[in-house]
Design a protein around this motif. Structure first.
Motif, PDB file in Angstrom:
ATOM      1  N   UNK A  69       0.832  -1.195   0.000  1.00 11.00           N
ATOM      2  CA  UNK A  69       0.000   0.000   0.000  1.00 11.00           C
ATOM      3  C   UNK A  69       0.877   1.260   0.000  1.00 11.00           C
ATOM      4  N   UNK A  70       0.622   2.158  -0.959  1.00 11.83           N
ATOM      5  CA  UNK A  70       1.357   3.415  -1.023  1.00 11.83           C
ATOM      6  C   UNK A  70       2.738   3.314  -1.624  1.00 11.83           C
ATOM      7  N   UNK A  71       3.124   2.127  -2.135  1.00 13.19           N
ATOM      8  CA  UNK A  71       4.436   1.933  -2.734  1.00 13.19           C
ATOM      9  C   UNK A  71       4.278   1.441  -4.166  1.00 13.19           C
ATOM     10  N   UNK A  72       5.288   1.691  -4.990  1.00 11.10           N
ATOM     11  CA  UNK A  72       5.265   1.178  -6.345  1.00 11.10           C
ATOM     12  C   UNK A  72       5.464  -0.330  -6.339  1.00 11.10           C
ATOM     13  N   UNK A  73       4.754  -1.029  -7.229  1.00 11.89           N
ATOM     14  CA  UNK A  73       4.959  -2.469  -7.370  1.00 11.89           C
ATOM     15  C   UNK A  73       6.417  -2.752  -7.720  1.00 11.89           C
ATOM     16  N   UNK A  74       6.926  -3.859  -7.194  1.00 11.38           N
ATOM     17  CA  UNK A  74       8.317  -4.224  -7.456  1.00 11.38           C
ATOM     18  C   UNK A  74       8.381  -5.630  -8.055  1.00 11.38           C
ATOM     19  N   UNK A 401      -1.908  -1.971   6.972  1.00  9.61           N
ATOM     20  CA  UNK A 401      -1.570  -2.250   8.368  1.00  9.61           C
ATOM     21  C   UNK A 401      -0.127  -2.728   8.520  1.00  9.61           C
ATOM     22  N   UNK A 402       0.398  -3.443   7.527  1.00 11.94           N
ATOM     23  CA  UNK A 402       1.769  -3.939   7.626  1.00 11.94           C
ATOM     24  C   UNK A 402       2.751  -2.799   7.885  1.00 11.94           C
ATOM     25  N   UNK A 403       2.661  -1.741   7.084  1.00 12.36           N
ATOM     26  CA  UNK A 403       3.634  -0.664   7.218  1.00 12.36           C
ATOM     27  C   UNK A 403       3.255   0.322   8.321  1.00 12.36           C
ATOM     28  N   UNK A 431       7.451   5.963   4.416  1.00 14.07           N
ATOM     29  CA  UNK A 431       6.595   4.818   4.148  1.00 14.07           C
ATOM     30  C   UNK A 431       6.541   4.480   2.661  1.00 14.07           C
ATOM     31  N   UNK A 432       6.579   5.495   1.800  1.00 11.73           N
ATOM     32  CA  UNK A 432       6.449   5.221   0.368  1.00 11.73           C
ATOM     33  C   UNK A 432       7.719   4.631  -0.253  1.00 11.73           C
ATOM     34  N   UNK A 436      10.768  -0.552  -1.671  1.00 14.34           N
ATOM     35  CA  UNK A 436      11.958  -0.473  -2.517  1.00 14.34           C
ATOM     36  C   UNK A 436      13.247  -0.683  -1.731  1.00 14.34           C
ATOM     37  N   UNK A 437      13.241  -0.357  -0.451  1.00 15.71           N
ATOM     38  CA  UNK A 437      14.447  -0.471   0.360  1.00 15.71           C
ATOM     39  C   UNK A 437      14.540  -1.810   1.096  1.00 15.71           C
ATOM     40  N   UNK A 438      13.521  -2.646   0.968  1.00 17.81           N
ATOM     41  CA  UNK A 438      13.494  -3.898   1.725  1.00 17.81           C
ATOM     42  C   UNK A 438      14.288  -4.990   1.026  1.00 17.81           C
ATOM     43  N   UNK A 439      14.643  -5.999   1.804  1.00 22.03           N
ATOM     44  CA  UNK A 439      15.290  -7.195   1.281  1.00 22.03           C
ATOM     45  C   UNK A 439      14.413  -8.395   1.595  1.00 22.03           C
TER      46      UNK A 439
END
Length: 509
Positions: A69-74, A401-403, A431-432, A436-439
């Motif tokens: 939610x609120x992030x670009x698809x990766x 809810x996750x973020x 949050x946005x 992208x920054x996750x592994x």
């Protein structure tokens, strides 16, 4: 009794046993070990050989897209191949050996987390966790952890009402990355038992059933040979993605309520490095002595992460969370960042010469991925592998809810650290940009979830498929919730519990 190459069998061979285990990964091997030397004739069917091979590994290829939610698809289309190993020993070949039990909170039904709650308690799992630790030759994890006397092993003095606690972690040597000879013994010696046969290069491509009973398995070799297997009972142990693939490809077996493949959960780590614009993820500790309990000098030494217990989760209405601290080797370019962090956090230590500098550690956060029916594994009927099996598509979805819970818990931990005088956290991710920054981890959970109600789960509390009386599912695909620890120890513990059930069921029969 033997490890056999299925390609060397006469074409159309029939493999018969009392129990067939589909999959020779850590779960399948552990189950076979538990049954070795017993009265049951056991056959283990493994798709690969002793080592990872490109042609076999390519059977895993598929598509993956991460959504939040609120992030670009990766897009992560390499993930279905890179996150698994199709060989005897499974992903144990690349597993780092990190172990820990799920927390009591993970088993609880939490009203603020939809679909939470296990049909088994943490207390009931304790003897199986003990046995799994013994199998991996690591120290056990008692429900009440003893306290160490050494000053550098003292936990952070956080207010107990805050609900944050030191959650222990250890590394097992029985993994392909830690002690290869020990791992090789682990994955092969069990086959010396007179009641065990292991077949390599034996790909199960279909589970056949009639009126709620499994009647046999279709086996294919990449060489072109075809075989069948028949048994009184079967265990599906091919991992959190492949378990789904085989059930769906077998006429939607177990999917009467459209649950097979849903609720995919995977662990992500979140952190960022410092740059000229902003600080990285860091913990500036107030105490001068090393925090060896949380950041040991040896990278793979026993340690603790900072966990959020049930009290913290209930107070903040969040899920599980951990902060992992590590000793950071800051470069000269990071010196200004360290000073800035010190100034911002006002967390520092007084050194003997009167100088002031922060006891600075890096940290990364992990947060529970909540069960989400839109996070799912499906089949792509237009894309087939070399055996004619439809390839998978993973839509890995995180909800709002996750973020929101990740940010709320980091705030809660930062407040607890500040109130106790133990230090300050630096967290600069918006949050946005979290996705992208996750592994991404190699943990695939929840897709054949366990529940007593067949309208809410694919298998029952014993791992038996609700829609088949003689098929069980093993592995982390049966997890109702993901927790926030490497799932391997829990996989082995649940597998040992299943082994006891199979033994008792045989006696009753």
């Amino acid at each position: 009794m033997a490890i056999i190459d299925a390609r060397a069998l006469p074409d159309a061979s029939l493999l018969e046993a009392d129990l067939v285990i589909i999959g020779g990964g850590l779960a399948g091997i552990t189950l076979a070990k538990e049954l070795a030397g017993g009265p049951l004739k056991v056959v283990v069917l493994e798709s690969g050989g002793r080592e990872m091979e490109p042609e076999t590994q390519a059977l895993y290829a598929g598509a993956c897209v991460q959504k939040a939610d609120g992030n670009k698809d990766r897009p992560l289309h390499d993930y279905p191949v890179q996150s698994r190993v199709r060989a005897l020993g499974g992903s144990g070949h690349v597993w780092g050996g990190r172990c820990g039990p799920l927390d009591p909170a993970d088993f609880a039904e939490r009203a603020w987390i939809p679909y939470s709650g296990w049909p088994v308690s943490r207390e009931a799992m304790q003897p199986y966790y003990d046995r799994a630790c013994d199998l991996l030759e690591i120290d056990r994890f008692p429900l009440e952890r003893p306290k160490a006397a050494e000053p550098n092993l003292q936990p952070l003095a956080l207010d107990p009402d805050a609900g944050f606690f030191p959650a222990p972690r250890v590394h097992a040597r029985i993994s392909g990355r830690a002690d290869r000879p020990a791992f090789d013994r682990f994955r092969t010696q069990f086959a010396e038992a007179p009641n065990i046969d292991v077949y390599l290069y034996a790909n199960v491509i279909r589970i056949r059933s009639e009126r709620g009973t499994i009647t046999g398995l279709d086996i294919a070799c990449l060489s072109g040979k075809r075989h069948t297997a028949k048994a009184a009972r079967y265990v599906l142990a091919t991992g959190g993605i492949e378990n789904v693939r085989l059930l769906l490809a077998s006429d939607n077996l177990g999917n009467r309520h459209d649950l097979v493949g849903r609720f995919f959960q995977g662990h992500l780590t979140y952190s960022n490095d410092s740059d000229a614009e902003r600080e990285g993820s860091a913990f500036a500790a107030s105490r001068a002595e090393p925090l060896d309990l949380y950041a040991p000098a040896q990278r793979y030494g026993p340690h603790c992460v900072i966990g959020a217990g049930l009290a913290a989760q209930k107070r903040m209405k969040t899920g599980n969370f951990t902060a992992t601290l590590f000793r950071a080797n800051f470069s000269s370019a990071d010196a200004k960042v360290a000073a800035d962090t010190q100034a911002i956090s006002k967390a520092s230590v007084q050194l003997d010469k009167g100088q002031t500098q922060p006891n600075l550690l890096g940290f990364f956060a992990m947060t529970e991925h909540f069960p989400n029916p839109d996070s799912r594994v499906t089949l792509d009927a237009d894309q087939k592998d070399a055996l004619g099996m439809p390839r998978v598509r993973l839509d890995w979805a995180h909800g709002r809810k996750d973020y929101a819970d990740l940010e709320r818990t980091i705030d809660g931990l930062a407040n607890a650290l500040g109130a106790s005088g133990e230090g300050r956290l630096c967290w600069s991710l918006r949050r946005d940009e979290l996705l992208a920054s996750s592994n991404a981890s190699r943990h695939h959970m929840g897709t054949t979830r366990m529940h007593d109600d067949p309208t809410k789960g694919v298998v029952d509390a014993d791992g038996r498929l609700h829609e088949a009386d003689n098929l069980y599912v093993a592995g982390s695909s049966v997890f109702p919730t993901s927790g926030i620890v490497n799932p391997t120890l829990t996989i082995l513990a649940l597998t040992m519990r299943l082994a006891d059930h199979l033994k008792s069921e045989k006696k009753a029969a």
